[in-house]
Structures are given as C-alpha cells and as structure tokens.
Design a protein around this motif. Structure first.
Motif, PDB file in Angstrom:
ATOM      1  N   LEU A 218       0.918  -1.156  -0.045  1.00 12.43           N
ATOM      2  CA  LEU A 218      -0.001  -0.156   0.110  1.00 12.43           C
ATOM      3  C   LEU A 218       1.020   1.328   0.078  1.00 12.43           C
ATOM      4  O   LEU A 218       0.559   2.215  -0.719  1.00 12.43           O
ATOM      5  CB  LEU A 218      -1.029   0.180   1.298  1.00 12.43           C
ATOM      6  N   ALA A 219       1.895   1.139   0.792  1.00 13.67           N
ATOM      7  CA  ALA A 219       2.987   2.386   0.787  1.00 13.67           C
ATOM      8  C   ALA A 219       3.546   2.643  -0.674  1.00 13.67           C
ATOM      9  O   ALA A 219       3.519   3.878  -1.129  1.00 13.67           O
ATOM     10  CB  ALA A 219       4.047   2.204   1.658  1.00 13.67           C
ATOM     11  N   LEU A 220       3.810   1.474  -1.468  1.00 16.02           N
ATOM     12  CA  LEU A 220       4.016   1.677  -2.879  1.00 16.02           C
ATOM     13  C   LEU A 220       2.982   2.361  -3.867  1.00 16.02           C
ATOM     14  O   LEU A 220       3.516   3.061  -4.571  1.00 16.02           O
ATOM     15  CB  LEU A 220       4.560   0.258  -3.440  1.00 16.02           C
ATOM     16  N   LEU A 221       1.966   1.935  -3.424  1.00 10.20           N
ATOM     17  CA  LEU A 221       0.654   2.522  -4.325  1.00 10.20           C
ATOM     18  C   LEU A 221       0.473   3.997  -3.902  1.00 10.20           C
ATOM     19  O   LEU A 221       0.272   4.924  -4.731  1.00 10.20           O
ATOM     20  CB  LEU A 221      -0.745   1.604  -4.036  1.00 10.20           C
ATOM     21  N   LYS A 222       0.675   4.230  -2.638  1.00 10.29           N
ATOM     22  CA  LYS A 222       0.559   5.709  -2.221  1.00 10.29           C
ATOM     23  C   LYS A 222       1.272   6.637  -2.897  1.00 10.29           C
ATOM     24  O   LYS A 222       1.408   7.773  -3.463  1.00 10.29           O
ATOM     25  CB  LYS A 222       0.605   5.586  -0.806  1.00 10.29           C
ATOM     26  N   ALA A 237      -2.475 -10.559  18.356  1.00 11.90           N
ATOM     27  CA  ALA A 237      -1.492 -10.022  18.904  1.00 11.90           C
ATOM     28  C   ALA A 237      -0.703  -8.929  18.481  1.00 11.90           C
ATOM     29  O   ALA A 237       0.043  -8.254  19.097  1.00 11.90           O
ATOM     30  CB  ALA A 237      -0.520 -11.332  19.726  1.00 11.90           C
ATOM     31  N   LYS A 238      -0.731  -8.860  17.167  1.00 16.61           N
ATOM     32  CA  LYS A 238      -0.108  -8.025  16.423  1.00 16.61           C
ATOM     33  C   LYS A 238      -0.567  -6.791  15.998  1.00 16.61           C
ATOM     34  O   LYS A 238      -0.246  -5.809  15.412  1.00 16.61           O
ATOM     35  CB  LYS A 238       0.174  -8.710  14.981  1.00 16.61           C
ATOM     36  N   GLU A 239      -1.885  -6.365  16.871  1.00 18.13           N
ATOM     37  CA  GLU A 239      -2.375  -5.184  16.408  1.00 18.13           C
ATOM     38  C   GLU A 239      -1.771  -4.038  16.682  1.00 18.13           C
ATOM     39  O   GLU A 239      -1.415  -3.067  15.957  1.00 18.13           O
ATOM     40  CB  GLU A 239      -3.997  -5.179  17.188  1.00 18.13           C
ATOM     41  N   ALA A 240      -1.296  -3.870  18.163  1.00 19.04           N
ATOM     42  CA  ALA A 240      -0.249  -2.575  18.241  1.00 19.04           C
ATOM     43  C   ALA A 240       0.895  -2.378  17.352  1.00 19.04           C
ATOM     44  O   ALA A 240       1.035  -1.416  16.800  1.00 19.04           O
ATOM     45  CB  ALA A 240       0.001  -2.750  19.669  1.00 19.04           C
ATOM     46  N   GLU A 241       1.438  -3.551  16.990  1.00 14.81           N
ATOM     47  CA  GLU A 241       2.666  -3.411  16.206  1.00 14.81           C
ATOM     48  C   GLU A 241       2.284  -3.038  14.810  1.00 14.81           C
ATOM     49  O   GLU A 241       2.655  -2.371  14.151  1.00 14.81           O
ATOM     50  CB  GLU A 241       3.064  -4.882  16.059  1.00 14.81           C
ATOM     51  N   LEU A 242       1.007  -3.496  14.366  1.00 14.37           N
ATOM     52  CA  LEU A 242       0.606  -3.327  12.860  1.00 14.37           C
ATOM     53  C   LEU A 242       0.180  -1.652  12.836  1.00 14.37           C
ATOM     54  O   LEU A 242       0.375  -1.131  11.864  1.00 14.37           O
ATOM     55  CB  LEU A 242      -0.359  -4.024  12.714  1.00 14.37           C
ATOM     56  N   LYS A 243      -0.483  -1.467  13.942  1.00  9.03           N
ATOM     57  CA  LYS A 243      -0.870   0.237  14.077  1.00  9.03           C
ATOM     58  C   LYS A 243       0.367   0.955  14.036  1.00  9.03           C
ATOM     59  O   LYS A 243       0.484   1.887  13.352  1.00  9.03           O
ATOM     60  CB  LYS A 243      -1.507   0.433  15.163  1.00  9.03           C
ATOM     61  N   ARG A 244       1.491   0.494  14.555  1.00  4.56           N
ATOM     62  CA  ARG A 244       2.750   1.457  14.703  1.00  4.56           C
ATOM     63  C   ARG A 244       3.195   1.269  13.112  1.00  4.56           C
ATOM     64  O   ARG A 244       3.854   2.410  12.759  1.00  4.56           O
ATOM     65  CB  ARG A 244       3.802   0.707  15.513  1.00  4.56           C
ATOM     66  N   LEU A 245       3.363   0.310  12.543  1.00  7.84           N
ATOM     67  CA  LEU A 245       3.908   0.177  10.991  1.00  7.84           C
ATOM     68  C   LEU A 245       3.045   1.021  10.209  1.00  7.84           C
ATOM     69  O   LEU A 245       3.602   1.760   9.389  1.00  7.84           O
ATOM     70  CB  LEU A 245       3.723  -1.197  10.604  1.00  7.84           C
ATOM     71  N   SER A 246       1.485   1.134  10.351  1.00 11.32           N
ATOM     72  CA  SER A 246       1.004   1.721   9.413  1.00 11.32           C
ATOM     73  C   SER A 246       0.780   3.296   9.616  1.00 11.32           C
ATOM     74  O   SER A 246       0.933   4.225   8.730  1.00 11.32           O
ATOM     75  CB  SER A 246      -0.754   1.519   9.495  1.00 11.32           C
ATOM     76  N   LEU A 247       1.524   3.720  10.726  1.00 12.60           N
ATOM     77  CA  LEU A 247       1.770   5.095  11.245  1.00 12.60           C
ATOM     78  C   LEU A 247       2.975   5.482  10.821  1.00 12.60           C
ATOM     79  O   LEU A 247       3.399   6.627   9.894  1.00 12.60           O
ATOM     80  CB  LEU A 247       1.909   5.349  12.586  1.00 12.60           C
ATOM     81  N   LEU A 249       4.379   4.166   7.806  1.00 18.97           N
ATOM     82  CA  LEU A 249       4.446   4.293   6.509  1.00 18.97           C
ATOM     83  C   LEU A 249       3.349   5.232   6.229  1.00 18.97           C
ATOM     84  O   LEU A 249       3.136   5.499   4.711  1.00 18.97           O
ATOM     85  CB  LEU A 249       3.977   2.829   6.051  1.00 18.97           C
ATOM     86  N   ASP A 250       2.894   6.010   7.036  1.00 19.71           N
ATOM     87  CA  ASP A 250       2.158   7.171   6.584  1.00 19.71           C
ATOM     88  C   ASP A 250       0.818   6.667   5.843  1.00 19.71           C
ATOM     89  O   ASP A 250       0.106   7.191   5.122  1.00 19.71           O
ATOM     90  CB  ASP A 250       2.841   8.140   5.658  1.00 19.71           C
ATOM     91  N   LEU A 251       0.269   5.415   6.420  1.00 12.88           N
ATOM     92  CA  LEU A 251      -0.957   4.801   6.015  1.00 12.88           C
ATOM     93  C   LEU A 251      -2.080   5.000   7.201  1.00 12.88           C
ATOM     94  O   LEU A 251      -3.226   4.252   7.019  1.00 12.88           O
ATOM     95  CB  LEU A 251      -0.601   3.225   5.542  1.00 12.88           C
ATOM     96  N   ASN A 252      -1.846   5.755   8.110  1.00 16.99           N
ATOM     97  CA  ASN A 252      -3.022   5.694   9.227  1.00 16.99           C
ATOM     98  C   ASN A 252      -4.091   6.143   8.937  1.00 16.99           C
ATOM     99  O   ASN A 252      -5.210   5.551   9.417  1.00 16.99           O
ATOM    100  CB  ASN A 252      -2.201   6.698  10.277  1.00 16.99           C
ATOM    101  N   ASP A 253      -4.367   7.060   7.802  1.00 13.56           N
ATOM    102  CA  ASP A 253      -5.677   7.661   7.467  1.00 13.56           C
ATOM    103  C   ASP A 253      -6.158   6.697   6.494  1.00 13.56           C
ATOM    104  O   ASP A 253      -7.370   6.941   6.178  1.00 13.56           O
ATOM    105  CB  ASP A 253      -5.449   9.033   7.050  1.00 13.56           C
ATOM    106  N   ASP A 254      -5.472   5.743   5.987  1.00 16.70           N
ATOM    107  CA  ASP A 254      -5.993   4.887   4.913  1.00 16.70           C
ATOM    108  C   ASP A 254      -6.166   3.446   5.378  1.00 16.70           C
ATOM    109  O   ASP A 254      -6.963   2.565   4.697  1.00 16.70           O
ATOM    110  CB  ASP A 254      -4.745   4.568   3.821  1.00 16.70           C
TER     111      ASP A 254
END
Length: 375
Positions: A218-222, A237-247, A249-254
């Motif tokens: 998704l970061a590449l698409l953006k 268990a990976k929810e917090a980690e994945l939310k940090r990754l989305s932030l 990669l500037d994908l938090n709003d996507d």
C-alpha cells in the motif's frame, strides 16, 4: 417395522469462536443436520464462542467449561471431562478437528472401540513448529495420529505434509476442502471503481497473515498517488505493532482496524477487492467467501490452499509470498483493467459454488458412512 435408531456422531472442537476451522465445522454440522438418520452432538472445550449462534437448533451443544483460561489449560481440563460425556452419549463415531482437540480426543479414547476420525486444518510443518507447546503437540501427534481410523485434510498440500511427517498415515487420508460458501450471500455486480478503491482483508492479526507485506504494498501504491481504503476484520497479538507500522508508512488514515465481527457479508459487499497476504494457510476459507460475494481476489501463493482454489489470472491473482511490489502491481492492475476484473468475478463465483455446504457435507457423510455402516 420399527424405524432404525439414529446413528450418533460426536464432533469435538475447541471454542467455536472466530477461526476458519471453527466456521467450517459449524457449516458442516448444519448441513449434516438434514440427514434424518443422524443424531449430532458438538462438544466444545469452552462455552460462549461467537459461532454458537449459527448452530442449527437440532444440534446438541455441550461445552465442557464455562470460562476460558489459556488454550493449554482448557485442553487439559477438557481431557479430564471428556470421558464422562462420551460415556453418557455412547456415540457410534467421533470426529475431532484441529491438532489440539485431535490429540486430546485420541488420548481420551485410547482404549475405546469407538471409531475416531480426525480433521486437520493447518500446515503441520510450519504451524506446529511455532512454540514449545505446538512442538509438543506435533510430537504427540506423530505417536497418536496413526491410531485414528481416518484423517480428513482440507487441502492436498496439508495432506502431503502430514504424510511426510507421519508415513504411517499412508492410505488413511482423504482430502476434502472446507465449506467456504457463506451462510448469507448476495453476489455483487461489477461497478466502475470509485476513488478511493475499497480493499478488504479478513484474518487474525498474527504473523501468519503477513499484514506487513500488505502494508508495504500500500505504501508503494501511495507513492504512485493511488487512492485506497483498507478495512481489516480480525483481532490478534500483532494489532499494536501493525498500527505502529501503518503510522510509520504514513497509512494511518488509509487503514481501518475493525476487529472481529460476525457480519462479514456486509463488508464483502461494500468492498472492491479482497486480499489475502498470508505466509501460510491450510486452505483459505475467506478466499471462497470473497468469491461467493462476487469480489475479485488477490492472494499470496502460500503453502497451502490458495493455489488449490485459485487458477492464476482466471479466477483470481496469485502473488509471491512477501512480494510487496507484485501485490501493489496486482491491486493497481485490477483497478484499471475492467475486463480482467469482470473475468475474475464471474469465474470466482463459479469456483466458489464447488464449496457449498451440501456438496462438502455429502463427501464427509460418505467417509463417515464407511465407519458407521449407515444403510
């Protein structure tokens, strides 16, 4: 002439809560409930699973525990309680599903004459090497599984792995895919994609599902100014980690994390493309569910399952595991290629019809019949 007594089948599983194996089991038992010569009982380790409400009212549900502790503790307690329940029911056949319940049931019925069949639902080479507990289950399974009357595997790949792990299973495994067709479904018609493109992922937030590769795609698409919105259904268990990754990669709003929901159908219907990015699977129920809703599907070509459902570029798209670039290109291609999109939707729906409950249940019934001698 008196009617012959019904044959009693006991199904055994862990809590029927949110996994693909549990959803398959519920769909299977519901379909088998139409057989007038069967009396069906489902024993679960713990009460209160999300899928209990989906069970046919004619199926007897017996939870062994009312409160859930750890998975291991629940299995140990279930082992202690199972003998009494089996003695009360006196079943003609037992079918357990997944490695934990399989091991417990085979130990509990070690000296019994009741035929025990087992269902396997995931990759034993990978899934049973994750933790000390799963490795212990793997070791016990190598000793106990040959005692089962028969094994039903959800995919050819998983069956092959079990034969490699336990050669004594030769001649005792049948491959029957899972019931993938959803309870309620209304296939969507093709529409011209509006921006942002609505992407959907369904699965636990765990290492297996490899959401990191999806996010990188998704970061590449953006970077190419492709607009999208990803909805993720699942918890883990990976929810917090994945939310940090989305932030990062500037994908938090996507990306929207919706957690678990029993109303998956609405999300399928309101999405444009379904993506499964797993590192490994046993089958991939959600692929069939997406196809049944008329969604074009992109999946990793992981071991095992997706390639047994998807014929690449005919009824879906398969990308190399961990290849974010290829995944991003496939998403972009589907948004731009209306002809391919329609072809995948039509052929995918046709493919999904092969996994309807009545069709899969009949294949299970024939296997059970061999050990029940149902006339």
């Amino acid at each position: 002439m008196k009617n012959k007594p019904k044959k009693k089948i006991v199904f055994f599983s862990s809590k029927i809560d949110s996994g693909g194996a549990e959803k398959h089991l519920v769909r299977l038992i519901n379909a088998l409930a139409s057989k007038s010569n069967l009396e069906l009982t489902l024993i679960v380790t713990v009460a209160g699973g999300n899928y209990e409400s989906l069970l046919n009212q004619n199926i007897r549900l017996i939870p062994l525990l009312n409160q859930s502790g750890s998975y291991t503790a629940s299995m140990v307690k279930a082992f202690l309680l199972l003998k009494k329940k089996i003695k009360e029911i006196q079943p003609d056949l037992i079918f357990s599903i997944q490695d934990g319940p399989n091991v417990v049931m085979l130990m509990r019925t070690f000296f019994s004459n009741i035929p025990v069949l087992i269902g396997v639902q995931n990759n034993p080479i990978i899934d049973l090497n994750r933790t000390p507990i799963t490795r212990a289950i793997k070791w016990i399974a190598t000793k106990l599984y040959p005692r089962a009357k028969h094994m039903i595997s959800l995919s050819s790949g998983v069956a092959s792995d079990y034969l490699h792990l336990i050669p004594k299973l030769q001649g005792k495994i049948t491959v029957v895919p899972n019931v993938g067709w959803p309870e309620t479904v209304k296939p969507k018609e093709d529409v011209v994609y509006e921006k942002p493109v609505q992407l959907l992922a369904v699965g636990r937030l765990e290492e297996q599902k490899d959401y990191a590769t999806f996010f990188n795609a998704l970061a590449l698409l953006k970077q190419k100014n492709q607009s999208f919105k990803l909805t993720i259904l699942g918890r883990g268990a990976k929810e917090a980690e994945l939310k940090r990754l989305s932030l990062k990669l500037d994908l938090n709003d996507d990306i929207e994390f919706k957690g678990f929901t029993s109303d998956v159908s609405t999300y399928f219907y309101n999405s444009d493309i379904f993506v499964l990015s797993s590192k490994w699977e046993g089958f991939g129920n959600v692929i069939v569910e997406a196809m049944a809703h008329g969604l074009p599907v992109i999946s990793s070509d992981c071991p095992h399952g997706p390639s047994e459902i998807i014929e690449n570029r005919k009824n879906g798209l398969l990308f190399e595991v961990g290849n974010a670039m290829q995944l991003s290109e496939y998403i972009q291609e589907l948004t731009q290629n209306e002809l391919l999109r329609k072809e995948l939707m039509v052929n995918g729906l046709e493919r999904a019809n092969m996994y309807k409950p009545e069709k899969i249940a009949e294949r299970y019934y024939k296997i059970f019949d061999e050990f029940l001698c149902v006339e």
